[in-house]
Design an enzyme around this catalytic site. Structure first.
Site, short mmCIF file in Angstrom:
data_model
loop_
_atom_site.label_atom_id
_atom_site.label_comp_id
_atom_site.label_asym_id
_atom_site.label_seq_id
_atom_site.Cartn_x
_atom_site.Cartn_y
_atom_site.Cartn_z
N CYS A 178 18.72 7.61 13.83
CA CYS A 178 17.84 7.28 12.97
C CYS A 178 17.09 8.56 12.53
O CYS A 178 16.32 8.87 11.14
CB CYS A 178 17.03 6.03 12.78
SG CYS A 178 17.21 5.16 13.56
N HIS A 193 10.87 7.60 8.66
CA HIS A 193 12.07 6.17 9.29
C HIS A 193 11.42 5.17 8.93
O HIS A 193 11.19 4.44 9.45
CB HIS A 193 12.55 6.25 10.48
CG HIS A 193 13.42 5.22 10.40
ND1 HIS A 193 14.58 5.00 10.33
CD2 HIS A 193 14.10 4.19 11.97
CE1 HIS A 193 15.08 4.64 10.31
NE2 HIS A 193 14.50 4.27 11.72
N ASN A 197 16.71 -1.29 7.97
CA ASN A 197 16.68 0.11 8.84
C ASN A 197 18.08 0.56 8.08
O ASN A 197 18.96 -0.11 8.63
CB ASN A 197 16.53 -0.71 9.81
CG ASN A 197 16.51 0.45 10.87
OD1 ASN A 197 17.60 1.27 10.71
ND2 ASN A 197 15.89 0.27 11.97
N1 ACO Z 1 14.36 -14.36 14.17
C1 ACO Z 1 13.82 -15.70 14.57
N2 ACO Z 1 12.77 -15.66 16.14
C2 ACO Z 1 13.34 -14.11 16.38
C3 ACO Z 1 14.46 -13.26 16.26
C4 ACO Z 1 14.96 -14.06 14.86
N3 ACO Z 1 15.65 -12.44 14.40
N4 ACO Z 1 14.45 -13.01 17.26
C5 ACO Z 1 13.87 -12.60 17.99
N5 ACO Z 1 13.53 -13.95 17.76
C6 ACO Z 1 12.94 -14.82 19.06
C7 ACO Z 1 12.64 -14.10 20.56
O1 ACO Z 1 13.78 -15.22 20.94
C8 ACO Z 1 11.59 -14.80 21.16
O2 ACO Z 1 11.58 -15.86 21.09
P1 ACO Z 1 10.81 -16.74 22.21
O3 ACO Z 1 9.22 -16.21 22.62
O4 ACO Z 1 11.14 -18.04 22.80
O5 ACO Z 1 11.49 -15.46 23.51
C9 ACO Z 1 10.40 -13.89 20.26
O6 ACO Z 1 11.16 -14.25 18.74
C10 ACO Z 1 9.43 -13.07 19.63
O7 ACO Z 1 11.00 -11.77 20.21
P2 ACO Z 1 10.08 -10.75 20.29
O8 ACO Z 1 11.92 -9.43 20.47
O9 ACO Z 1 9.43 -10.39 21.62
O10 ACO Z 1 9.75 -10.33 18.57
P3 ACO Z 1 8.93 -8.58 18.44
O11 ACO Z 1 7.47 -9.68 17.62
O12 ACO Z 1 9.18 -7.56 19.35
O13 ACO Z 1 9.77 -8.20 17.54
C11 ACO Z 1 11.65 -6.73 16.69
C12 ACO Z 1 11.40 -8.20 17.14
C13 ACO Z 1 11.11 -6.72 15.33
C14 ACO Z 1 12.87 -5.79 17.05
C15 ACO Z 1 10.37 -6.05 16.85
O14 ACO Z 1 10.44 -5.42 18.97
C16 ACO Z 1 10.46 -4.21 16.78
O15 ACO Z 1 10.21 -4.16 15.58
N6 ACO Z 1 10.82 -3.44 17.05
C17 ACO Z 1 11.50 -1.80 17.53
C18 ACO Z 1 12.76 -2.24 16.54
C19 ACO Z 1 12.91 -0.87 16.05
O16 ACO Z 1 12.77 -0.13 14.89
N7 ACO Z 1 14.44 -0.70 15.96
C20 ACO Z 1 15.11 0.56 15.24
C21 ACO Z 1 14.92 1.69 15.59
S1 ACO Z 1 15.88 3.07 17.03
C22 ACO Z 1 16.99 2.19 14.81
O17 ACO Z 1 16.36 2.68 13.72
C23 ACO Z 1 18.27 3.19 15.25
#
Ligand code: ACO
Length: 325
Positions: free
Chosen positions: A113, A239, A269
């Protein structure tokens, strides 16, 4: 040392737009979960498009807006983690497709990214080294090819697309920016085609922590090296990984909301393509005018991070005939 300026932009997206509601036909998720956790409402997935076709369409638009023919390009760099082939590179395929000259460097770089900002730095240094003038710098991804449509924690986040810019060597302004990496496989990796697990895997919380920390540090370093205080920066082109990451940093650094520009709602993304697509959106919205100061910053797989200070020396084409803000 001379710096670098962007003189035009372009973008290309696959035909198939996939709204959040459609993602719930693949995995147990909802529009509400995706948009509240990430800001994403839709993304594009390729069907007949390739990394070459998306790059070529974006590049043609940037060249046309710059008023330059392909023979004027002295360097072509494509930032991508999803090339069509391991070899030839997308940039070599593009050289043939666009009829770029034979006596120019054409190569891809992989910094995930952060790739587009890495590529701008490489272009600036190479143009200084060779004394050449115009570079075609592109970010292009087809992340749909490496998405596990059974893994809801990743498949809802990513999309396909390409953004391009024509960049010019700019005497007298210097190159100001940040490049870095924290080698790490655990937070984010993708083994790629032909491997037992070919898909992208991510520890979302670890990436989130890395992103908010490094984005703030990168913007602070840009402030220091450019001598432009944050309050004098017109726009932050960061990004587009997650709207919550951007809003967290924006609020923490007391940046006005409208200066942290976003387009993640429409595209998701797009990794290496996200910053050039955003710059094109900004040009089309009439935000990139003569004198506009932009801090661009990327962070992502590697783990890598990168920033560059960009100042416009003209109104960038793209907003003609449209209402601008
Ligand atoms: N739909 C519904 N529920 C979901 C989904 C989904 N798509 N994905 C995860 N969940 C659930 C999980 O199973 C979990 O359930 P549980 O509590 O019963 O176990 C709950 O939602 C919370 O999951 P988390 O992973 O803790 O959710 P979080 O609030 O951390 O959000 C996210 C996840 C959006 C991925 C966040 O961590 C994030 O944005 N991280 C940064 C990711 C990023 O920026 N990546 C790209 C950068 S690198 C690149 O660009 C290549």
């Amino acid at each position: 040392m001379d710096g670098i300026r962007i003189i035009s932009t372009g973008k290309a997206l696959p035909e198939r737009k996939v709204p959040n509601a459609k993602m719930s036909s693949y995995v147990e998720t909802s529009d509400e979960w995706i948009s509240s956790r990430t800001g994403i409402k839709a993304r594009y997935f390729s069907e007949k498009e390739t990394s070459l076709s998306l790059s070529a369409d974006a590049a043609r638009q940037a060249l046309e807006r710059a008023g330059l023919s392909s023979e004027k390009i002295d360097l072509c760099i494509v930032a991508t983690i999803t090339p069509d082939y391991a070899t030839p590179s997308v940039s070599c395929l593009l050289q043939k497709e666009l009829g770029l000259r034979e006596d120019i460097p054409c190569f891809d770089i992989n910094a995930a990214c952060s790739g587009f900002v890495y590529a701008l730095h490489v272009a600036a240094h190479m143009m200084n080294g060779t004394g050449s003038r115009h570079a075609l710098v592109i970010g292009c991804e087809q992340l749909s090819r490496i998405l596990d449509l059974k893994d809801r924690s990743t498949c809802v986040l990513f999309g396909d697309g390409a953004g391009a810019c024509v960049a010019e060597r700019a005497p007298g302004i210097g190159i100001c920016g940040v490049l870095g990496a924290q080698g790490d496989r655990d937070a984010l990796h993708c083994c790629g085609q032909g491997r037992k697990d070919p898909f992208i895997r991510m520890d979302g919380r670890a990436v989130f922590r890395f992103a908010v920390t490094k984005l703030e540090e990168t913007l602070r370093e840009l402030e220091r090296c450019s001598g432009v205080p944050l309050e004098k920066v017109d726009y932050f082109a960061c990004h587009q990984a997650n709207e919550r990451i951007l809003r967290h940093v924006q609020r923490k650094m007391k940046i006005p909301e409208k200066k942290m520009v976003t387009c993640i709602a429409d595209y998701g993304n797009t990794s290496g393509a996200s910053i050039p697509i955003l710059l094109d959106e900004m040009a089309c919205r009439g935000l990139l005018k003569k004198g506009t100061k932009v801090f661009a910053a990327g962070f992502g797989g590697g783990l890598t991070y990168a920033g560059i200070y960009l100042e416009m020396d003209r109104d960038l084409p793209g907003a003609e005939g449209k209402e601008t803000s």
